[in-house]
Design an enzyme around this catalytic site. Structure first.
Site, PDB file in Angstrom:
ATOM      1  N   PRO A  97      -5.034  -4.517   1.016  1.00  0.00           N
ATOM      2  CA  PRO A  97      -4.727  -5.799   1.673  1.00  0.00           C
ATOM      3  C   PRO A  97      -5.764  -6.237   2.694  1.00  0.00           C
ATOM      4  O   PRO A  97      -5.770  -7.388   3.121  1.00  0.00           O
ATOM      5  CB  PRO A  97      -3.383  -5.519   2.363  1.00  0.00           C
ATOM      6  CG  PRO A  97      -3.313  -4.046   2.521  1.00  0.00           C
ATOM      7  CD  PRO A  97      -4.077  -3.451   1.365  1.00  0.00           C
ATOM      8  N   ASP A 125       0.252   1.466  14.374  1.00  0.00           N
ATOM      9  CA  ASP A 125       0.949   2.114  15.483  1.00  0.00           C
ATOM     10  C   ASP A 125       0.983   1.202  16.722  1.00  0.00           C
ATOM     11  O   ASP A 125       1.599   1.524  17.732  1.00  0.00           O
ATOM     12  CB  ASP A 125       0.224   3.429  15.787  1.00  0.00           C
ATOM     13  CG  ASP A 125       0.834   4.163  16.949  1.00  0.00           C
ATOM     14  OD1 ASP A 125       2.061   4.204  17.028  1.00  0.00           O
ATOM     15  OD2 ASP A 125       0.073   4.685  17.778  1.00  0.00           O
ATOM     16  N   ASP A 182      -0.018 -12.081   6.423  1.00  0.00           N
ATOM     17  CA  ASP A 182      -1.404 -11.741   6.086  1.00  0.00           C
ATOM     18  C   ASP A 182      -2.316 -12.359   7.157  1.00  0.00           C
ATOM     19  O   ASP A 182      -2.296 -13.580   7.369  1.00  0.00           O
ATOM     20  CB  ASP A 182      -1.721 -12.327   4.696  1.00  0.00           C
ATOM     21  CG  ASP A 182      -3.138 -11.992   4.251  1.00  0.00           C
ATOM     22  OD1 ASP A 182      -3.983 -11.603   5.092  1.00  0.00           O
ATOM     23  OD2 ASP A 182      -3.399 -12.129   3.036  1.00  0.00           O
ATOM     24  N   GLY A 183      -3.091 -11.517   7.817  1.00  0.00           N
ATOM     25  CA  GLY A 183      -3.963 -11.996   8.891  1.00  0.00           C
ATOM     26  C   GLY A 183      -4.945 -13.058   8.432  1.00  0.00           C
ATOM     27  O   GLY A 183      -5.340 -13.928   9.210  1.00  0.00           O
ATOM     28  N   ASP A 223     -10.261  -0.227   6.273  1.00  0.00           N
ATOM     29  CA  ASP A 223     -11.507  -0.364   5.520  1.00  0.00           C
ATOM     30  C   ASP A 223     -11.312  -1.418   4.419  1.00  0.00           C
ATOM     31  O   ASP A 223     -10.178  -1.743   4.063  1.00  0.00           O
ATOM     32  CB  ASP A 223     -11.908   0.997   4.939  1.00  0.00           C
ATOM     33  CG  ASP A 223     -12.320   1.958   6.055  1.00  0.00           C
ATOM     34  OD1 ASP A 223     -12.632   1.468   7.156  1.00  0.00           O
ATOM     35  OD2 ASP A 223     -12.307   3.176   5.833  1.00  0.00           O
ATOM     36  N   ASP A 282      -8.311  -5.227  14.084  1.00  0.00           N
ATOM     37  CA  ASP A 282      -8.034  -3.802  13.866  1.00  0.00           C
ATOM     38  C   ASP A 282      -7.748  -3.615  12.379  1.00  0.00           C
ATOM     39  O   ASP A 282      -6.662  -3.215  11.983  1.00  0.00           O
ATOM     40  CB  ASP A 282      -6.819  -3.412  14.737  1.00  0.00           C
ATOM     41  CG  ASP A 282      -6.539  -1.928  14.706  1.00  0.00           C
ATOM     42  OD1 ASP A 282      -7.321  -1.183  14.085  1.00  0.00           O
ATOM     43  OD2 ASP A 282      -5.517  -1.520  15.282  1.00  0.00           O
ATOM     44  N   GLU A 312       0.600  -8.273  11.458  1.00  0.00           N
ATOM     45  CA  GLU A 312       0.574  -7.141  10.523  1.00  0.00           C
ATOM     46  C   GLU A 312       1.126  -7.607   9.178  1.00  0.00           C
ATOM     47  O   GLU A 312       2.184  -8.224   9.128  1.00  0.00           O
ATOM     48  CB  GLU A 312       1.412  -5.984  11.103  1.00  0.00           C
ATOM     49  CG  GLU A 312       1.737  -4.869  10.146  1.00  0.00           C
ATOM     50  CD  GLU A 312       0.523  -4.099   9.623  1.00  0.00           C
ATOM     51  OE1 GLU A 312      -0.258  -3.594  10.438  1.00  0.00           O
ATOM     52  OE2 GLU A 312       0.361  -4.014   8.394  1.00  0.00           O
ATOM     53  N   GLN A 323       0.834  -1.199   0.000  1.00  0.00           N
ATOM     54  CA  GLN A 323       0.000   0.000   0.000  1.00  0.00           C
ATOM     55  C   GLN A 323       0.868   1.249   0.000  1.00  0.00           C
ATOM     56  O   GLN A 323       2.069   1.187   0.259  1.00  0.00           O
ATOM     57  CB  GLN A 323      -0.905   0.003   1.240  1.00  0.00           C
ATOM     58  CG  GLN A 323      -0.149  -0.113   2.552  1.00  0.00           C
ATOM     59  CD  GLN A 323      -0.942  -0.778   3.664  1.00  0.00           C
ATOM     60  OE1 GLN A 323      -2.161  -0.778   3.647  1.00  0.00           O
ATOM     61  NE2 GLN A 323      -0.253  -1.343   4.649  1.00  0.00           N
TER      62      GLN A 323
HETATM   63  N1  SAM Z   1      -5.290   1.319  15.153  1.00  0.00           N
HETATM   64  C1  SAM Z   1      -4.069   1.180  14.395  1.00  0.00           C
HETATM   65  C2  SAM Z   1      -3.035   2.124  14.882  1.00  0.00           C
HETATM   66  O1  SAM Z   1      -3.098   2.522  16.046  1.00  0.00           O
HETATM   67  O2  SAM Z   1      -2.133   2.452  14.125  1.00  0.00           O
HETATM   68  C3  SAM Z   1      -4.355   1.370  12.938  1.00  0.00           C
HETATM   69  C4  SAM Z   1      -4.374   0.064  12.270  1.00  0.00           C
HETATM   70  S1  SAM Z   1      -4.920   0.273  10.655  1.00  0.00           S
HETATM   71  C5  SAM Z   1      -6.667   0.541  10.955  1.00  0.00           C
HETATM   72  C6  SAM Z   1      -4.966  -1.295   9.972  1.00  0.00           C
HETATM   73  C7  SAM Z   1      -3.648  -2.037   9.818  1.00  0.00           C
HETATM   74  O3  SAM Z   1      -3.979  -3.326   9.277  1.00  0.00           O
HETATM   75  C8  SAM Z   1      -2.637  -1.426   8.860  1.00  0.00           C
HETATM   76  O4  SAM Z   1      -1.415  -1.297   9.513  1.00  0.00           O
HETATM   77  C9  SAM Z   1      -2.562  -2.427   7.690  1.00  0.00           C
HETATM   78  O5  SAM Z   1      -1.265  -2.532   7.106  1.00  0.00           O
HETATM   79  C10 SAM Z   1      -2.971  -3.721   8.367  1.00  0.00           C
HETATM   80  N2  SAM Z   1      -3.555  -4.735   7.471  1.00  0.00           N
HETATM   81  C11 SAM Z   1      -4.329  -4.533   6.383  1.00  0.00           C
HETATM   82  N3  SAM Z   1      -4.653  -5.719   5.834  1.00  0.00           N
HETATM   83  C12 SAM Z   1      -4.107  -6.684   6.607  1.00  0.00           C
HETATM   84  C13 SAM Z   1      -4.087  -8.111   6.552  1.00  0.00           C
HETATM   85  N4  SAM Z   1      -4.713  -8.777   5.574  1.00  0.00           N
HETATM   86  N5  SAM Z   1      -3.414  -8.763   7.525  1.00  0.00           N
HETATM   87  C14 SAM Z   1      -2.763  -8.104   8.524  1.00  0.00           C
HETATM   88  N6  SAM Z   1      -2.746  -6.758   8.615  1.00  0.00           N
HETATM   89  C15 SAM Z   1      -3.409  -6.061   7.676  1.00  0.00           C
END
Ligand code: SAM
Length: 294
Positions: A179, A103, A154-155, A175, A172, A123, A48
């Protein structure tokens, strides 16, 4: 939608030399603009576009694929609300996981619970964690706490390998773009259920109840097929579109509406209190009606 939304030039306001971030909501014919006081970091990772910007209203802001994720000034609200509700509902949360690191704010909140022995943070994109460490949360015990294990994966794949493991799982997720799309697929909810212990609890970031009520309704519909106890709760996050945000909690045994809250670690919190915990489950009439619509 701007064709160049995901490029640095996509942030450039044509009318003058100022740099602006435009959070694009194409399905609503809307864009929300933030003047970029400073572009601190910008890169395209394999997963991303990651940027860190300085804003007047919210301080530093982590932006993924053009969408604000967490800000220095109001990030505590999201982090407290995704974490404490499940942690205080479960009587002894020992093994905890979160999908989506960023974060790592939820992990810091979960550490406040004395029974916690292990927190797995999953993550997909290690660069997000590194960028946040550099620009957002440099001072943290997080890195030094041996209970935290960061898993770069990948989660959606990771969760399929977990069976009957976790007391609390926090989803967490970003949207449903890029990914994170797989974290909204129907089988994902079954994998989450299977990853939990017999009295485990999951919490899902479930979007804006005003702008994304379809996401919220789909999340509720999917978890209700699996879990006996499901509730949506709300909080106010000024930097998120519409200001009001939803989480959906799904539990195998413990009901947050009946939790005694003696264990709620709210003394050092800035948003959640026992009263806020209870009130967050009261949904305004228009949201209740939306959720009841067929
Ligand atoms: N609340 C968090 C913070 O304090 O920074 C924000 C997290 S953000 C909403 C979502 C995170 O999920 C991003 O860091 C993104 O890279 C990760 N992400 C997206 N798709 C994912 C996946 N398939 N598996 C694991 N992590 C993923």
């Amino acid at each position: 939608m701007k064709d160049n939304r995901y490029s640095l030039t996509g942030y450039h306001k044509e009318t003058n030399e100022e740099l602006w971030l435009w959070d694009d909501l194409p399905e609503l014919d809307m864009e929300i603009g933030y003047k970029v006081g400073a572009l601190l970091h910008y890169e395209q990772s394999p997963f991303q576009e990651i940027s860190m910007i300085e804003t007047k209203a919210f301080g530093r802001m982590l932006v993924l694929d053009g969408t604000p994720q967490v800000t220095a000034k109001d990030g505590f609200i999201y982090n407290e609300m995704i974490t404490h509700v499940a942690m205080a509902t479960h009587p002894k949360p020992t093994k905890v996981a979160m999908i989506g690191g960023g974060d790592c704010g939820p992990a810091r909140e979960a550490l406040k619970y004395k029974d916690v022995q292990q927190i797995d943070v999953v993550e997909i994109d290690p660069r997000v964690i590194e960028v946040c460490r550099t620009w957002m949360t440099q001072e943290t015990d997080y890195d030094r706490d041996g209970r935290i294990h960061t898993v770069i994966k990948d989660g959606y794949k990771w969760i399929q390998e977990q069976k009957n493991q976790y007391d609390v799982l926090l989803v967490d997720r970003s949207d449903p773009y890029g990914p994170a799309i797989s974290l909204y697929k129907r089988p994902f909810y079954q994998y989450v259920y299977d990853s939990l212990t017999d009295d485990g609890i999951a919490v899902f970031q479930s979007g804006s109840p005003y702008y994304n009520s379809d996401i919220l309704k789909k999340t509720i519909g999917s978890v209700k097929k699996l879990f006996p106890i499901v509730h949506t709760y709300l909080c106010s996050i000024p930097s998120f579109p519409g200001g009001i945000w939803s989480f959906t909690i799904a539990s195998k045994k413990w009901d947050p509406l009946k939790a005694d809250l003696n264990g709620l670690q709210w003394q050092e919190a800035k948003y959640i209190t026992p009263e806020v915990f209870r009130a967050s489950f009261i949904l305004p009439g228009y949201i209740r009606s939306k959720l009841e619509e067929k």
